[in-house]
Design a protein around this motif. Structure first.
Motif, PDB file in Angstrom:
ATOM      1  N   LEU A  69      -8.803  60.535  20.605  1.00 20.46           N
ATOM      2  CA  LEU A  69     -10.016  60.001  19.978  1.00 20.46           C
ATOM      3  C   LEU A  69     -10.474  60.878  18.814  1.00 20.46           C
ATOM      4  CD1 LEU A  69     -11.964  58.932  23.186  1.00 20.46           C
ATOM      5  CD2 LEU A  69     -11.212  57.391  21.363  1.00 20.46           C
ATOM      6  N   LEU A  70     -10.129  62.154  18.852  1.00 22.30           N
ATOM      7  CA  LEU A  70     -10.501  63.070  17.768  1.00 22.30           C
ATOM      8  C   LEU A  70      -9.585  62.946  16.553  1.00 22.30           C
ATOM      9  CD1 LEU A  70     -11.353  66.244  19.874  1.00 22.30           C
ATOM     10  CD2 LEU A  70     -12.967  64.961  18.447  1.00 22.30           C
ATOM     11  N   GLY A  71      -8.473  62.221  16.686  1.00 16.57           N
ATOM     12  CA  GLY A  71      -7.580  62.002  15.548  1.00 16.57           C
ATOM     13  C   GLY A  71      -6.950  63.292  15.044  1.00 16.57           C
ATOM     14  N   ARG A  72      -6.985  63.486  13.725  1.00 22.35           N
ATOM     15  CA  ARG A  72      -6.355  64.680  13.149  1.00 22.35           C
ATOM     16  C   ARG A  72      -7.011  65.969  13.632  1.00 22.35           C
ATOM     17  NH1 ARG A  72      -5.015  63.156   6.802  1.00 22.35           N
ATOM     18  NH2 ARG A  72      -3.502  61.484   7.268  1.00 22.35           N
ATOM     19  N   THR A  73      -8.316  65.898  13.877  1.00 26.53           N
ATOM     20  CA  THR A  73      -8.989  67.084  14.436  1.00 26.53           C
ATOM     21  C   THR A  73      -8.404  67.417  15.795  1.00 26.53           C
ATOM     22  OG1 THR A  73     -11.048  66.629  13.259  1.00 26.53           O
ATOM     23  CG2 THR A  73     -11.206  68.001  15.220  1.00 26.53           C
ATOM     24  N   GLY A  74      -8.110  66.387  16.593  1.00 27.38           N
ATOM     25  CA  GLY A  74      -7.497  66.607  17.893  1.00 27.38           C
ATOM     26  C   GLY A  74      -6.127  67.256  17.786  1.00 27.38           C
ATOM     27  N   GLU A  75      -5.346  66.849  16.786  1.00 28.12           N
ATOM     28  CA  GLU A  75      -4.028  67.460  16.587  1.00 28.12           C
ATOM     29  C   GLU A  75      -4.163  68.939  16.254  1.00 28.12           C
ATOM     30  OE1 GLU A  75      -2.067  65.202  13.574  1.00 28.12           O
ATOM     31  OE2 GLU A  75      -2.229  63.304  14.675  1.00 28.12           O
ATOM     32  N   ARG A  76      -5.131  69.250  15.389  1.00 21.88           N
ATOM     33  CA  ARG A  76      -5.339  70.656  15.012  1.00 21.88           C
ATOM     34  C   ARG A  76      -5.831  71.473  16.205  1.00 21.88           C
ATOM     35  NH1 ARG A  76      -9.648  73.587  13.255  1.00 21.88           N
ATOM     36  NH2 ARG A  76     -10.991  71.745  13.191  1.00 21.88           N
ATOM     37  N   LEU A  77      -6.748  70.903  16.980  1.00 21.91           N
ATOM     38  CA  LEU A  77      -7.259  71.607  18.153  1.00 21.91           C
ATOM     39  C   LEU A  77      -6.160  71.826  19.187  1.00 21.91           C
ATOM     40  CD1 LEU A  77     -10.753  69.941  18.641  1.00 21.91           C
ATOM     41  CD2 LEU A  77     -10.276  72.267  17.846  1.00 21.91           C
ATOM     42  N   TYR A  78      -5.277  70.830  19.337  1.00 18.33           N
ATOM     43  CA  TYR A  78      -4.175  71.007  20.281  1.00 18.33           C
ATOM     44  C   TYR A  78      -3.304  72.187  19.861  1.00 18.33           C
ATOM     45  CZ  TYR A  78       0.062  70.444  22.936  1.00 18.33           C
ATOM     46  OH  TYR A  78       1.139  70.706  23.751  1.00 18.33           O
ATOM     47  N   ARG A  79      -3.028  72.325  18.565  1.00 15.28           N
ATOM     48  CA  ARG A  79      -2.202  73.447  18.103  1.00 15.28           C
ATOM     49  C   ARG A  79      -2.888  74.777  18.395  1.00 15.28           C
ATOM     50  NH1 ARG A  79      -1.241  69.804  13.766  1.00 15.28           N
ATOM     51  NH2 ARG A  79      -2.803  70.831  12.452  1.00 15.28           N
ATOM     52  N   LEU A  80      -4.193  74.848  18.162  1.00 14.56           N
ATOM     53  CA  LEU A  80      -4.930  76.078  18.467  1.00 14.56           C
ATOM     54  C   LEU A  80      -4.893  76.375  19.961  1.00 14.56           C
ATOM     55  CD1 LEU A  80      -8.098  75.612  16.215  1.00 14.56           C
ATOM     56  CD2 LEU A  80      -6.342  77.369  15.945  1.00 14.56           C
ATOM     57  N   TRP A  81      -5.132  75.333  20.741  1.00 15.17           N
ATOM     58  CA  TRP A  81      -5.185  75.473  22.203  1.00 15.17           C
ATOM     59  C   TRP A  81      -3.842  75.926  22.768  1.00 15.17           C
ATOM     60  CZ3 TRP A  81      -4.371  71.071  26.058  1.00 15.17           C
ATOM     61  CH2 TRP A  81      -4.838  71.419  27.340  1.00 15.17           C
ATOM     62  N   SER A  82      -2.779  75.252  22.377  1.00 18.70           N
ATOM     63  CA  SER A  82      -1.462  75.542  22.943  1.00 18.70           C
ATOM     64  C   SER A  82      -0.907  76.881  22.475  1.00 18.70           C
ATOM     65  CB  SER A  82      -0.473  74.419  22.599  1.00 18.70           C
ATOM     66  OG  SER A  82      -0.328  74.291  21.197  1.00 18.70           O
ATOM     67  N   SER A  83      -1.357  77.351  21.303  1.00 17.04           N
ATOM     68  CA  SER A  83      -0.864  78.634  20.780  1.00 17.04           C
ATOM     69  C   SER A  83      -1.618  79.827  21.340  1.00 17.04           C
ATOM     70  CB  SER A  83      -0.977  78.647  19.257  1.00 17.04           C
ATOM     71  OG  SER A  83      -2.342  78.680  18.857  1.00 17.04           O
ATOM     72  N   GLY A  84      -2.723  79.573  22.030  1.00 14.72           N
ATOM     73  CA  GLY A  84      -3.527  80.677  22.554  1.00 14.72           C
ATOM     74  C   GLY A  84      -4.378  81.349  21.501  1.00 14.72           C
ATOM     75  N   ALA A  85      -4.593  80.676  20.376  1.00 16.05           N
ATOM     76  CA  ALA A  85      -5.409  81.256  19.303  1.00 16.05           C
ATOM     77  C   ALA A  85      -6.869  81.356  19.742  1.00 16.05           C
ATOM     78  CB  ALA A  85      -5.305  80.405  18.045  1.00 16.05           C
TER      79      ALA A  85
END
Length: 337
Positions: free
Chosen positions: A39-55
């Motif tokens: 539902l967050l769209g591109r923001t969701g994709e960016r957040l997933y990358r931050l989340w999965s990388s442990g940033a």
């Protein structure tokens, strides 16, 4: 099986890769996370990358949507185990998760609003927060430079927010009065006047949402308990929350009016579970606020869910036991819950 009170925390509880150890291993959690991120769209994709990388999450625009997603996904995991929410209690961004879990807002509306709100707050004047080991009446005379009480957490625990200038001046006054303080890991001066203009800017978006009276008892940190029915469906009530203080101790104190409940903190921390324990409730934290390997997060979650399903206090361990993961938190005085 007694009903469960879902306790939904706000900013300050987050840590890098919080709950990522559950992703792909817990189907209900994974499905709910994917729904929010989608539902967050591109923001969701960016957040997933931050989340999965442990940033490390550094801004409100990062913290709030991801914390919302994790808390919602943990709530759905509790429901997937057949546990019936008997009440929901939200704090800060956790209030919007509570609105979804209580049926006030649809998930789509809530995700849209948390995104709008996070973007607006990220553009607010810079600031931060301090936790002070004193009650608000002792802290208020020492506030300087526009700093304000942001949360009243009970038992001599007060959070103050404001600009960096105001916090620096307030720190000096606190130290002069012999009061202990520590910095809170929030990325802005939340729940204070610094957020007022940004919150007002979000009102049009909140007025576009659809609201329904809660089907589950809803308790609000902003309201200090159960908001009146007309307030629960008032867009202004939800939009202005980040600029208003959190009356957490009062809200947790009203859980007892709902009836016998087991309390579960469905977020990355354990602060709300501790508060519930102080008010005499049995409470468990699904992640216990501990950073660990992915399998350790899964172990903590499953142990906590087993405790909730069984309503079993035989698995109790002391709160402060070295290496403790999930434990039923006992009422004050050391008696059994």
């Amino acid at each position: 099986m007694p009903p469960v009170a879902l306790l939904l925390p706000g900013a300050g509880a987050q840590y890098p890769a919080m709950a990522y150890g559950l992703y792909r291993y817990e189907p209900a959690f994974t499905t709910a996370m994917d729904a929010v991120l989608g539902l967050l769209g591109r923001t969701g994709e960016r957040l997933y990358r931050l989340w999965s990388s442990g940033a490390r999450l550094r801004t409100v625009a990062e913290v709030h949507p991801l914390l919302f997603a994790v808390c919602h996904a943990l709530s759905e995991t509790v429901r997937d185990r057949g546990l019936r929410p008997g009440a929901v209690l939200g704090q800060s961004v956790g209030e919007l998760v509570a609105a979804v879990q209580a049926g006030v807002l649809s998930l789509a509306d809530a995700v849209r609003l948390v995104s709008v709100q996070a973007d607006a707050l990220a553009g607010a004047p810079a600031g931060g927060a301090l936790a002070v080991a004193a009650a608000p009446p002792a802290v208020t005379p020492l506030l300087r430079g526009g700093a304000a009480v942001a949360a009243a957490n009970g038992l001599g625990q007060t959070v103050v927010s404001g600009s960096e200038f105001g916090l620096a001046a307030t720190r000096r006054a606190l130290e002069g009065a012999g009061l202990t303080w520590m910095r809170v890991q929030v990325p802005a001066g939340l729940h204070g006047p610094l957020m007022a203009e940004a919150c007002r800017d979000t009102l049009p978006a909140f007025r576009e949402a659809g609201y329904t009276l809660p089907h589950t008892p809803l308790l609000s940190g902003c309201a200090g308990g159960r908001p009146e029915p007309e307030r629960a469906v008032d867009p202004e009530f939800w939009a202005l929350q980040p600029s208003r203080p959190v009356l957490l101790d009062a809200a947790v104190g009203q859980l007892a009016t709902v009836g016998p409940l087991l309390c579960a903190e469905v977020g990355p921390g354990h602060g709300l579970a501790v508060q519930a324990r102080r008010h005499g409730h049995r409470a468990v934290s699904l992640l216990d606020g501990c950073v660990g390997a992915p399998h350790e997060e899964r172990d903590r979650l499953r142990q906590a869910l087993d405790c909730l399903v069984l309503g079993d206090t035989a698995q109790q361990r002391p709160d402060d036991a070295p290496g403790a993961t999930v434990a039923w938190l006992r009422p004050p005085g050391g008696g059994s819950a």
